[in-house]
Motif scaffolding. Structure first.
Motif, PDB file in Angstrom:
ATOM      1  N   GLY A  61      53.105  78.108  41.023  1.00 39.48           N
ATOM      2  CA  GLY A  61      51.738  78.156  41.374  1.00 39.48           C
ATOM      3  C   GLY A  61      50.696  76.801  41.331  1.00 39.48           C
ATOM      4  N   SER A  62      51.524  75.762  40.846  1.00 36.05           N
ATOM      5  CA  SER A  62      50.787  74.666  40.759  1.00 36.05           C
ATOM      6  C   SER A  62      51.896  73.509  40.461  1.00 36.05           C
ATOM      7  CB  SER A  62      49.877  74.558  39.528  1.00 36.05           C
ATOM      8  OG  SER A  62      49.244  73.337  39.253  1.00 36.05           O
ATOM      9  N   VAL A  63      51.506  72.380  41.241  1.00 38.33           N
ATOM     10  CA  VAL A  63      52.152  71.359  41.014  1.00 38.33           C
ATOM     11  C   VAL A  63      51.627  70.192  40.002  1.00 38.33           C
ATOM     12  CG1 VAL A  63      53.897  71.795  43.117  1.00 38.33           C
ATOM     13  CG2 VAL A  63      51.645  70.286  43.350  1.00 38.33           C
ATOM     14  N   GLU A  64      50.626  70.316  39.546  1.00 33.36           N
ATOM     15  CA  GLU A  64      49.713  69.290  39.093  1.00 33.36           C
ATOM     16  C   GLU A  64      50.487  68.674  37.714  1.00 33.36           C
ATOM     17  OE1 GLU A  64      45.252  68.476  37.304  1.00 33.36           O
ATOM     18  OE2 GLU A  64      45.804  70.346  37.946  1.00 33.36           O
ATOM     19  N   GLY A  65      50.552  67.414  37.841  1.00 34.32           N
ATOM     20  CA  GLY A  65      51.416  67.045  36.718  1.00 34.32           C
ATOM     21  C   GLY A  65      52.859  66.950  36.754  1.00 34.32           C
ATOM     22  N   LYS A  66      53.579  67.613  37.839  1.00 36.57           N
ATOM     23  CA  LYS A  66      54.939  67.530  38.138  1.00 36.57           C
ATOM     24  C   LYS A  66      55.457  66.420  39.067  1.00 36.57           C
ATOM     25  CE  LYS A  66      54.744  72.724  37.293  1.00 36.57           C
ATOM     26  NZ  LYS A  66      55.411  74.208  37.847  1.00 36.57           N
ATOM     27  N   GLN A 103      51.460  56.646  48.662  1.00 34.33           N
ATOM     28  CA  GLN A 103      51.366  57.381  47.578  1.00 34.33           C
ATOM     29  C   GLN A 103      52.565  57.700  46.791  1.00 34.33           C
ATOM     30  OE1 GLN A 103      50.600  58.387  50.435  1.00 34.33           O
ATOM     31  NE2 GLN A 103      50.001  60.601  50.336  1.00 34.33           N
ATOM     32  N   ALA A 104      53.603  57.546  47.832  1.00 31.43           N
ATOM     33  CA  ALA A 104      55.148  58.118  47.325  1.00 31.43           C
ATOM     34  C   ALA A 104      55.880  57.073  46.593  1.00 31.43           C
ATOM     35  CB  ALA A 104      55.938  58.584  48.426  1.00 31.43           C
ATOM     36  N   VAL A 105      56.751  57.490  45.765  1.00 32.87           N
ATOM     37  CA  VAL A 105      57.787  56.658  45.161  1.00 32.87           C
ATOM     38  C   VAL A 105      58.923  56.551  45.740  1.00 32.87           C
ATOM     39  CG1 VAL A 105      58.896  55.917  42.939  1.00 32.87           C
ATOM     40  CG2 VAL A 105      56.555  56.802  42.803  1.00 32.87           C
ATOM     41  N   GLY A 122      48.089  66.916  42.943  1.00 27.58           N
ATOM     42  CA  GLY A 122      48.426  66.243  41.602  1.00 27.58           C
ATOM     43  C   GLY A 122      49.834  66.175  41.150  1.00 27.58           C
ATOM     44  N   ALA A 123      50.701  66.226  42.163  1.00 31.18           N
ATOM     45  CA  ALA A 123      52.234  65.914  42.085  1.00 31.18           C
ATOM     46  C   ALA A 123      52.422  64.536  42.083  1.00 31.18           C
ATOM     47  CB  ALA A 123      53.047  66.521  42.898  1.00 31.18           C
ATOM     48  N   THR A 124      53.456  63.869  41.587  1.00 27.43           N
ATOM     49  CA  THR A 124      54.096  62.756  42.088  1.00 27.43           C
ATOM     50  C   THR A 124      55.304  62.920  42.875  1.00 27.43           C
ATOM     51  OG1 THR A 124      53.460  61.774  39.469  1.00 27.43           O
ATOM     52  CG2 THR A 124      55.449  60.694  40.774  1.00 27.43           C
ATOM     53  N   VAL A 125      55.495  62.274  43.989  1.00 26.79           N
ATOM     54  CA  VAL A 125      56.517  62.488  44.983  1.00 26.79           C
ATOM     55  C   VAL A 125      57.442  61.299  44.850  1.00 26.79           C
ATOM     56  CG1 VAL A 125      57.242  62.734  47.208  1.00 26.79           C
ATOM     57  CG2 VAL A 125      55.234  64.022  46.250  1.00 26.79           C
ATOM     58  N   ARG A 126      58.752  61.437  44.623  1.00 26.30           N
ATOM     59  CA  ARG A 126      59.916  60.560  44.801  1.00 26.30           C
ATOM     60  C   ARG A 126      60.667  60.902  45.907  1.00 26.30           C
ATOM     61  NH1 ARG A 126      61.229  57.750  40.223  1.00 26.30           N
ATOM     62  NH2 ARG A 126      63.524  57.873  40.717  1.00 26.30           N
ATOM     63  N   SER A 184      51.460  64.260  51.829  1.00 27.76           N
ATOM     64  CA  SER A 184      50.104  64.045  51.352  1.00 27.76           C
ATOM     65  C   SER A 184      49.547  65.366  50.552  1.00 27.76           C
ATOM     66  CB  SER A 184      49.447  63.855  52.611  1.00 27.76           C
ATOM     67  OG  SER A 184      49.960  62.826  53.236  1.00 27.76           O
ATOM     68  N   ASP A 185      49.887  66.235  50.829  1.00 25.31           N
ATOM     69  CA  ASP A 185      49.467  67.574  50.194  1.00 25.31           C
ATOM     70  C   ASP A 185      49.601  67.456  48.871  1.00 25.31           C
ATOM     71  OD1 ASP A 185      48.228  68.540  52.747  1.00 25.31           O
ATOM     72  OD2 ASP A 185      49.653  69.937  53.152  1.00 25.31           O
TER      73      ASP A 185
END
Length: 436
Positions: free
Chosen positions: A309-314, A366-368, A346-350, A340-341
């Motif tokens: 239900g949330s990806v903030e900080g993940k 914004q992606a790694v 709040g997620a980090t995307v690799r 982008s979404d």
């Protein structure tokens, strides 16, 4: 016979290289000096399997040349192909024909003797008439014929599609142009490929109708996948069950994140606009466009749901960035919406893609970006498969899991078996199939 190919984008470069392979002399012209310099140095600016070898071979043989001098290329040519971009026009969705007409004016100024001017670009029905008027206005005394010859190339298999096509569609009523085009495509007659001569309007509309129908199949099976998830059916079995019917066919019945790329998104919208202007709206295709847009917008919600239900900080790994495998094309790719979404939430995307990362770096700063799939999943809470590159089909799942903080796999291309993924320790979800 000599060809001038105006535009060295995807269609122009592939078509020019393939015509030169037939033994025809081809000069590819483009205003982009840096692109021409790269091609003259043997560097192909797009990724398409087999294209670099084809360009190198025919350039060395003297059958394929590259230039920024459009006038000289046209003056020597019997056939001039206009193969420039026709993007969606900002604001209304119609195809932007400004590049086509600009090229036509340059062609008109340089034509010598009878010249066949061919639209290879995807253009709305009626463009041939407008193009003829532009040429006639620019060169009242010129001797020419305007022909529509739409391309049906799939990125990732374009060379085979050109060399062994299902059909070649040529729109003209001029007998001299018909004879020249028939001779140009003579190598395909030898392998008994159908050459369909039609009016220009019919050829122009055929291209749009083909892409719209294929896009419709994709949206159809994606909606079936959603229904399968609700009733416990398997969309892959449904697709096989209907695809074995010869009236339907098996191709383009693969559920996934929706269509993207350089053709389907802009061509379906342009066809809808053309039909509306003609007073004959295409309600079915309007719905296809809406279904695909909604699907791409909803992908991140699926990921968030699978992540509690949330990806903030993940941290989320995304494998595959291009809209399909075997291309570096990022246009309208589902990964653009997803990344982008997720980062906005709040997620980090690799991220990792075998060929698409140079372009993706410009679009998704914004992606790694990572070195490979195993690097991408390191420390991640979930991994999302977005593009079905071959190297993703047989990953060492236990090794993959060992690098992750939490073993969640969201497979938007259904390339893994749920039982196998679960046995490797993953909480696994896919598209339109029952959970294991």
């Amino acid at each position: 016979m000599q060809i001038a190919m105006i535009g060295t984008g995807y269609v122009g470069l592939v078509s020019g290289a393939c015509f030169s392979e037939f033994g025809t002399t081809v000069v590819c012209a483009d205003k982009d000096a840096s692109k021409i310099e790269r091609l003259q140095a043997g560097e192909v600016p797009i990724y398409e399997p087999g294209l670099e070898d084809l360009v190198t071979k025919n350039a060395a043989a003297g059958r394929l040349r590259f230039t920024t001098d459009v006038a000289s290329a046209v003056a020597e040519a019997d056939v001039v192909f206009i193969s420039v971009g026709t993007p969606s026009r900002r604001g209304d969705g119609h195809a932007d024909l400004s590049f086509v007409f600009a090229a036509a004016r340059e062609v008109a100024a340089a034509m010598q003797g009878f010249t066949v001017v061919v639209t290879k670009s995807t253009v709305p029905v009626g463009t041939g008439r407008e193009l003829e008027a532009v040429l006639r206005e620019s060169a009242p005394q010129a001797d020419f014929a305007v022909v529509s010859n739409p391309e049906f190339l799939r990125e990732g298999s374009a060379i085979n599609d050109f060399m062994r096509p299902d059909r070649v569609v040529i729109g003209t009523s001029d007998p001299r142009a018909q004879d020249i085009m028939r001779r140009l495509y003579r190598p395909l007659y030898l392998i008994e490929k159908p050459i369909l001569f039609t009016t220009r309007e019919t050829a122009e509309l055929t291209k749009y109708a083909a892409n719209a129908f294929l896009a419709m199949k994709i949206s159809f099976i994606n909606e079936m996948a959603d229904l399968c998830e609700q009733v416990g059916a398997n969309v892959q079995d449904v697709a096989q069950g209907i695809g074995l019917d010869g009236r339907i066919g098996r191709k383009f019945l693969h559920a996934g994140p929706g269509y993207g790329g350089s053709c389907f998104p802009k061509d379906t919208i342009a066809l809808v606009k053309t039909a509306q202007d003609a007073g004959s709206p295409l309600r079915l295709i309007e719905t296809v466009v809406a279904v695909n847009d909604d699907r791409k917008k909803g992908l991140s919600g699926r990921i968030v749901g699978h992540c509690g239900g949330s990806v903030e900080g993940k941290t989320i790994a995304v494998l595959g960035l291009t809209f399909k495998p075997n291309t570096d094309d990022m246009r309208e790719a589902p990964s653009l919406n997803i990344i982008s979404d997720l980062t906005a939430a709040g997620a980090t995307v690799r991220a990792y893609d075998p060929e698409g990362m140079p372009e993706a770096r410009k679009l998704l700063p914004q992606a790694v970006f990572c070195n490979d799939a195993y690097d991408a999943v390191t420390g991640c809470d979930a991994v999302v498969i977005v593009t079905e590159w071959n190297e993703f089909r047989n990953l060492d799942l236990k090794r993959l899991k060992s690098r992750m903080a939490s073993a969640i796999m969201i497979d938007f291309r259904n390339i893994y078996d749920g039982v196998t993924a679960s046995a490797a320790g993953f909480t696994y979800s896919s598209i339109g199939r029952p959970r294991p």
